[in-house]
Design an enzyme around this catalytic site. Structure first.
Site, PDB file in Angstrom:
ATOM      1  CD  GLU A  60      33.113  58.964  -8.802  1.00 52.56           C
ATOM      2  OE1 GLU A  60      33.808  57.946  -8.973  1.00 52.56           O
ATOM      3  OE2 GLU A  60      31.902  58.919  -8.514  1.00 52.56           O
ATOM      4  CG  HIS A 127      25.515  60.305   0.731  1.00 53.30           C
ATOM      5  ND1 HIS A 127      25.886  59.103   1.261  1.00 53.30           N
ATOM      6  CD2 HIS A 127      25.339  60.077  -0.588  1.00 53.30           C
ATOM      7  CE1 HIS A 127      25.920  58.180   0.294  1.00 53.30           C
ATOM      8  NE2 HIS A 127      25.597  58.748  -0.824  1.00 53.30           N
TER       9      HIS A 127
HETATM   10  C1  LIG Z   1      32.770  56.361  -6.159  1.00 52.43           C
HETATM   11  C2  LIG Z   1      31.279  56.491  -6.154  1.00 52.43           C
HETATM   12  N1  LIG Z   1      30.694  57.265  -7.076  1.00 52.43           N
HETATM   13  C3  LIG Z   1      29.358  57.435  -7.078  1.00 52.43           C
HETATM   14  C4  LIG Z   1      28.561  56.822  -6.165  1.00 52.43           C
HETATM   15  C5  LIG Z   1      27.046  57.086  -6.143  1.00 52.43           C
HETATM   16  N2  LIG Z   1      26.344  55.822  -6.331  1.00 52.43           N
HETATM   17  C6  LIG Z   1      25.808  55.146  -5.289  1.00 52.43           C
HETATM   18  S1  LIG Z   1      25.242  53.630  -5.746  1.00 52.43           S
HETATM   19  C7  LIG Z   1      25.626  53.926  -7.363  1.00 52.43           C
HETATM   20  C8  LIG Z   1      25.404  52.869  -8.364  1.00 52.43           C
HETATM   21  C9  LIG Z   1      26.189  51.658  -7.991  1.00 52.43           C
HETATM   22  O1  LIG Z   1      26.020  50.677  -8.940  1.00 52.43           O
HETATM   23  P1  LIG Z   1      26.532  49.214  -8.691  1.00 52.43           P
HETATM   24  O2  LIG Z   1      27.999  49.219  -8.417  1.00 52.43           O
HETATM   25  O3  LIG Z   1      26.085  48.429  -9.858  1.00 52.43           O
HETATM   26  O4  LIG Z   1      25.841  48.732  -7.356  1.00 52.43           O
HETATM   27  P2  LIG Z   1      24.288  48.447  -7.112  1.00 52.43           P
HETATM   28  O5  LIG Z   1      23.779  49.635  -6.362  1.00 52.43           O
HETATM   29  O6  LIG Z   1      23.624  48.242  -8.424  1.00 52.43           O
HETATM   30  O7  LIG Z   1      24.272  47.222  -6.274  1.00 52.43           O
HETATM   31  C10 LIG Z   1      26.214  55.174  -7.521  1.00 52.43           C
HETATM   32  C11 LIG Z   1      26.678  55.730  -8.802  1.00 52.43           C
HETATM   33  C12 LIG Z   1      29.213  56.035  -5.208  1.00 52.43           C
HETATM   34  N3  LIG Z   1      28.537  55.419  -4.243  1.00 52.43           N
HETATM   35  N4  LIG Z   1      30.567  55.883  -5.231  1.00 52.43           N
END
Ligand SMILES: Cc1ncc(C[n+]2csc(CCOP(=O)(O)OP(=O)(O)O)c2C)c(N)n1
Ligand SMILES: Cc1ncc(C[n+]2csc(CCOP(=O)(O)OP(=O)(O)O)c2C)c(N)n1
Ligand SMILES: [Mg+2]
Ligand SMILES: [Mg+2]
Lengths: 322, 357, 322, 357
Positions: A60, A127
């Site tokens: 971010e 959220h």
């Molecule tokens: C700081 C932040 N920015 C955006 C999000 C929105 N978001 C939720 S899950 C996700 C993807 C997460 O990817 P990863 O770290 O690879 O975890 P995965 O869900 O693939 O296990 C995003 C962008 C968030 N949870 N936290």
């Protein structure tokens, strides 16, 4: 005029701005290929390319910072937080870099920060937040919060063209639940001008975003009283004249918002009225807001926390009877 | 070990400029800017001691070779986000010493006209975006500048500086990672002056941060930060690479902050041996000695710089304090931003159109 | 009782808490060997060791996050931001992790966040901010703002013992300019209780931190009027009863703070009064605050922005004459 | 290349436990927990489709071996900050499937009693600190847990999980760097499931993030995230190392998220070949096959898990919704925190006092 959902109106606004000016581009998580978590940017990557609709890493501060840098270099970035809650992770770039840039060095930062905000759908504590008030304590940022499809599109245009960082609060609960007529092509809804959503003379309800609809519903037929509903539309800078004009007319005010209570937008509006329109008041300035708690997940809890039509009605009734 | 970078270069690779060549005049300029930086900072410290500089005072004593050597590689249309230790970079971009002194004194005529102080400035008209105090917040911003160049297919470079301390911060990482993923035309100058305020390297990181560059997918280069030509060479190569779509470079310049973090700081946390080690390697003396050995005359530069400083100080002292009635003005912009181009004293740029950087 | 500066009182408070409870420790930038940018932690590393006075890397989110983790594991961390301005860099950990922890999962987070705040010494836009109001829009955080050496020590003790994250706003401009008697040994100043700094019956000035002294000076001898000065001491949760009691007594209120105006603590206090004490008011609720601008560096500009004694005096005079 | 780490270990190195040994019963437990995780998630998805789960629904389909294999290495007094893909870790710590289902449905009896939803939970009574949505915010928090152990000279470990996407975030970097500088007793499990929501690895980083561990001054290990024993082995070694003062470990487990990011996500961004590749390597099927080839009976586990799920679902469905009158309660704590100890089913821990971890 076509009928669009609130969400479609935002998309339409983005598309028009990107067509209108090559320097407008979007950046954020999952906004390109996927069209965004809420599909607000759907179709934009196809039309404008993946470079102008950039799927950023999960970072971010980099998103906000890159938007600031691109903006001062003559681009007009529109950055998205996947949920407004995540702005806390890019907070410093907004309040310290973007907000203070022009005051310190006369350099404009024409960027838009899209913040899908608000609750009502069991989004839970992370959220559902409404972080707008933070930014009034960070001079140099503008904040808009459209409540209708028409304004959603028009305020997007104004936000993009404004030479300042503008936070665009888009209420998630309105995305697909609200439809309205939206003009084709580009048009701008002026910043810092309230909209009188309904005229009335006995009491004013001041609201913004999704709560405008709660206000309208609550007061549609309230014992026949003439209740004015003022939609703030821009939260910073506030249209103080527009607010005070309604207060002077009705002398009774309920301020309504979904955000938590203390130091919210409602506090500022109440303070403004208590200071500038004291003599016009015929009763206390009443706030209906979420209490000072995180927004809970479970439906009965969330309903208990978010302002409901009945609460607004009760507050209005009590104040009318004052 | 390193998997291929994720995003292909945005620009068609074109013929690399031949290896950075410094003329005799260029080398004298490097020395002159270092002398000018030191003289300006000494003067500012004097004004601070006279009570004419409000608040705190920060300088880059001992780090002149880093800021001068790196900024000298920039072309007019490149952009710079400059750190509090890098007055030399401002001077190279074209900020006059008088404006710097007025800035420190909070006067109209200073780069921010009293709105901000210390080294928190950057002249937008000279292609600079002034730093904020939060470190290293300009790294993501510089990525944004570079992003604009990349999107518009312009052969331009963003350069930004940060300290060893800043490498511990999350924004540093986000900027490095994003720059690597998008192969942005950006040059990161890491000034390792051994301390973050009072905190020594070993409490800041376990491994030399230049090693991280490879894990972000781009080159990391370590140079002697007290050798202005070495810094220049690394910066010029990095700029060339960035300009042709070769992506970012992290240059770690090893140096030492020879003054306290601010004027209030007596550096009691620095072991005397360490201080002496670096004092014997003063970047200005070393370079001047080298030039002298090659038969270059440098004495006249001292005189010219001293004269400049007199004139500039006088100018600064004649600047008025800002009008309090204006204090609340200018929070919001009414016009779009216009970043101008900076000076670019390196002989390579002279005679070229600014747009042909 | 010994006379201590405001700064020494904070140090004394830290020392007493660390002596009292082994689980209390400090973390932050340059707080160990160097004793902190303002020397507030001077001597602590020597007495308690570098492990309990940890010189962290320059990483605000890690500082706040580590404090949260250590706190839930039974430690009582006291984290320092070198300037309160830098809390923007650790903001997310505070508002999303620390603040919501107990509500979400019943897990207490007994940590203190020291925030050296405020201006008045040409610190410029990044070393002069008063970020307290942000945290009232993040339910789950407590905020204290001592104005005297006595309270500085007593509120530190209460903050450390409280099972919640407490933000401790210490005003830099008071550090060495203010002296007062401070009792030896441990004592606690209760949270959420205003202090009546001076009794009066004609008008109330509500302030906190450094501005309490501005209020006292401005109203010391104001045309012989009996002006009450209320020192909030705790900003969250507010002592609403304490505030309203004074308002009911005097019927006229000036709210004074150094932070910028919109959505500041003053807005909340005014809104509270406009809602809860409307009938007791004999005039508008007046705010004296910094305007909505970044805090400028140059002395004449900074003076123009920060509330001055004269402004408070003028506001009181005008309201007295209402 | 790597300079020596800055901070010496806090604990006297002691005799390492002999290499992690799994009994036959342990291996059956690994399978059982994976089956329980999948069955619970399938049930939750069913309840979601019936409209009984408000909001969104997230699961860890395909990643069972990561969460089960890693959490199985933990001792009772270790602490865990668990990610949204890692239900298995919760189950191992002792959270019952019924409480998970009640959690998803927002009911009293769920781990957060309806205050939070989805996978945003952790039972403090079982040594877990529940994740927040902001990723990877639990990494710094886990550093704080580890810091407490280190300061109190306790041979305990904090474990935390994050995704590939999270490695781009500044908080990830700050946690890694701080852990390296202080040599904290912490184990970081990086679940590279190829995507962050819809964003593929190549838009997230230019180089495999496991490479970064060395530049933070500690070990980085890459394992097959679909092989529960491989994950366990790496985690057990990392825990052993951390417990004796050997500092952090980053374990990168390569795996694939076989469901959408949330129940609303049809994964249209995943190339079918990639999906098929991983589908053929299902962590449960693979492991069960291996056990079968070694002559272990596993059929009864399926039956037992199915029965458990029936019972637990019934229990969860009998849980009431929370009383709206309580919605505003509990914002502030009135008592100090008490993190309890978790279950630790690995045979190594049985018979030992919890304090002797
Ligand atoms: C700081 C932040 N920015 C955006 C999000 C929105 N978001 C939720 S899950 C996700 C993807 C997460 O990817 P990863 O770290 O690879 O975890 P995965 O869900 O693939 O296990 C995003 C962008 C968030 N949870 N936290
Ligand atoms: C985000 C942030 N936290 C804290 C500070 C306070 N601070 C000012 S300078 C400094 C040390 C910076 O060290 P380094 O990055 O090495 O730069 P140097 O001053 O040594 O050039 C600190 C901690 C800051 N400016 N920004
Ligand atoms: Mg340094
Ligand atoms: Mg992932």
């Amino acid at each position: 005029m076509p009928e669009l959902t609130y969400l479609e109106a935002i998309t339409d606004g983005l598309r028009e701005e990107m067509r209108h000016d090559e320097s407008v581009f979007c950046l954020g998580q999952d906004i390109g290929n996927f069209g965004g978590a809420f599909k607000v940017t759907e179709g934009l990557a196809a039309e404008f390319g993946r470079d102008r609709v950039w799927d950023t890493p999960l970072a971010e501060s980099a998103i906000v910072g890159a938007a600031v840098g691109a903006a001062v270099e003559g681009m007009r970035p529109i950055a998205e937080m996947q949920f407004s809650d995540f702005i806390a992770c890019g907070f410093d770039q907004l309040v310290n870099v973007a907000a203070k840039m022009h005051y310190r060095q006369g350099l404009a930062v024409p960027m838009v920060m899209r913040l899908p905000s608000g609750g009502g759908f069991s989004g839970g504590p992370f959220h559902s937040q409404n972080p707008e008030a933070w930014f009034l304590q960070a001079p140099g940022l503008k904040v808009v919060a459209p409540s209708t499809p028409e304004d959603a599109k028009g305020l997007m245009a104004s936000a993009v063209r404004d030479p300042n960082p503008v936070l665009y609060m888009e209420h998630k609960h309105l995305y697909r639940r609200l439809r309205g007529e939206v003009a084709d092509g580009r048009y701008e809804t002026p910043l810092s001008q309230v909209r009188v959503a309904r005229e009335g003379s006995e009491l004013t309800v001041i609201a913004y975003g999704a709560m405008v609809h709660t206000a309208l519903e609550a007061t549609e037929d309230l014992d026949g009283a003439g209740i004015e509903v003022v939609d703030l539309r821009t939260l910073c800078p506030l249209d103080t004249e527009g607010i005070l004009a309604s207060v002077r007319k009705t002398s009774k005010v309920v301020v309504l918002h979904e955000a938590t209570r203390s130091c919210g937008i409602g506090a500022e509006v109440c303070a403004l009225i208590a200071e500038e329109a004291f003599e016009d008041l015929d009763g206390p300035v009443v706030r209906v807001t979420a209490p000072d708690v995180p927004i809970p997940f479970s439906p009965p809890l969330e309903r208990a926390v978010l302002p409901q039509v009945d609460q607004v009605r009760d507050a209005c009734r009590e104040l009318l009877g004052y | 070990m390193a998997t291929p970078t994720a995003r292909p270069a945005q620009l068609e690779p074109r013929e690399r400029d031949t290896a950075a060549q410094l003329t005799v005049e260029d080398r004298r300029e490097l020395l002159r800017y270092m002398l000018l930086m030191r003289a300006t900072e000494e003067r500012a410290l004097g004004l601070y001691r006279q009570g004419k500089v409000p608040g705190s005072h920060y300088d880059g004593r001992g780090q002149e070779a880093v800021s001068v050597g790196s900024a000298f590689a920039l072309s007019p249309r490149d952009r710079a986000c400059i750190l509090h230790r890098d007055l030399g970079a401002h001077l190279i971009r074209g900020v006059t010493p008088g404006r710097v002194l007025a800035q420190m004194m909070g006067r109209v005529g200073g780069v921010t006209n009293g709105r901000d102080g210390n080294m928190h400035f950057g002249d937008p008209g000279l292609g600079c975006v002034g730093m904020v105090s939060m470190l290293p917040d300009m790294a993501p911003v510089a990525c944004g500048l570079a992003l604009a160049f990349q999107m518009r297919r312009e052969p331009r470079v963003a350069m930004t500086w940060f300290g060893d301390g800043s490498t511990a911060n999350g924004q540093w990482h986000e900027a490095m990672n994003v720059a690597g993923v998008r192969r942005l035309p950006i040059v990161f100058i890491l000034e390792n002056n051994q301390y973050a305020y009072s905190t020594p390297n070993e409490l800041e990181f376990a491994v030399d941060p230049v090693e991280r560059a490879a894990t972000y997918g781009f080159a990391g280069v370590k140079v002697d930060g007290n050798d202005v030509e070495a810094v220049f060479q690394a910066a010029a190569e990095a700029c060339d690479r960035a300009r042709v779509g070769g992506g970012p470079t992290l240059i770690q310049a090893e140096t030492m902050r020879m003054h306290g973090h601010g004027a209030h700081d007596d550096m009691s946390y620095v072991p005397p041996e360490l201080f002496e080690h670096w004092a014997a390697r003063d970047p200005i003396e070393t370079f001047e000695k080298r030039l002298g050995e090659e038969g270059l005359e440098t004495e006249s530069l001292h005189k010219a710089v001293a004269e400049t400083l007199e004139r500039e100080t006088e100018w600064a002292l004649a600047c008025p304090m800002p009008d309090p009635a204006t204090a609340a003005e200018g929070v919001f912009a009414t016009e779009d931003p216009v970043l101008g181009d900076g000076h670019a004293p390196w002989s390579r740029w002279s005679g070229r159109a600014a747009t042909d950087a």
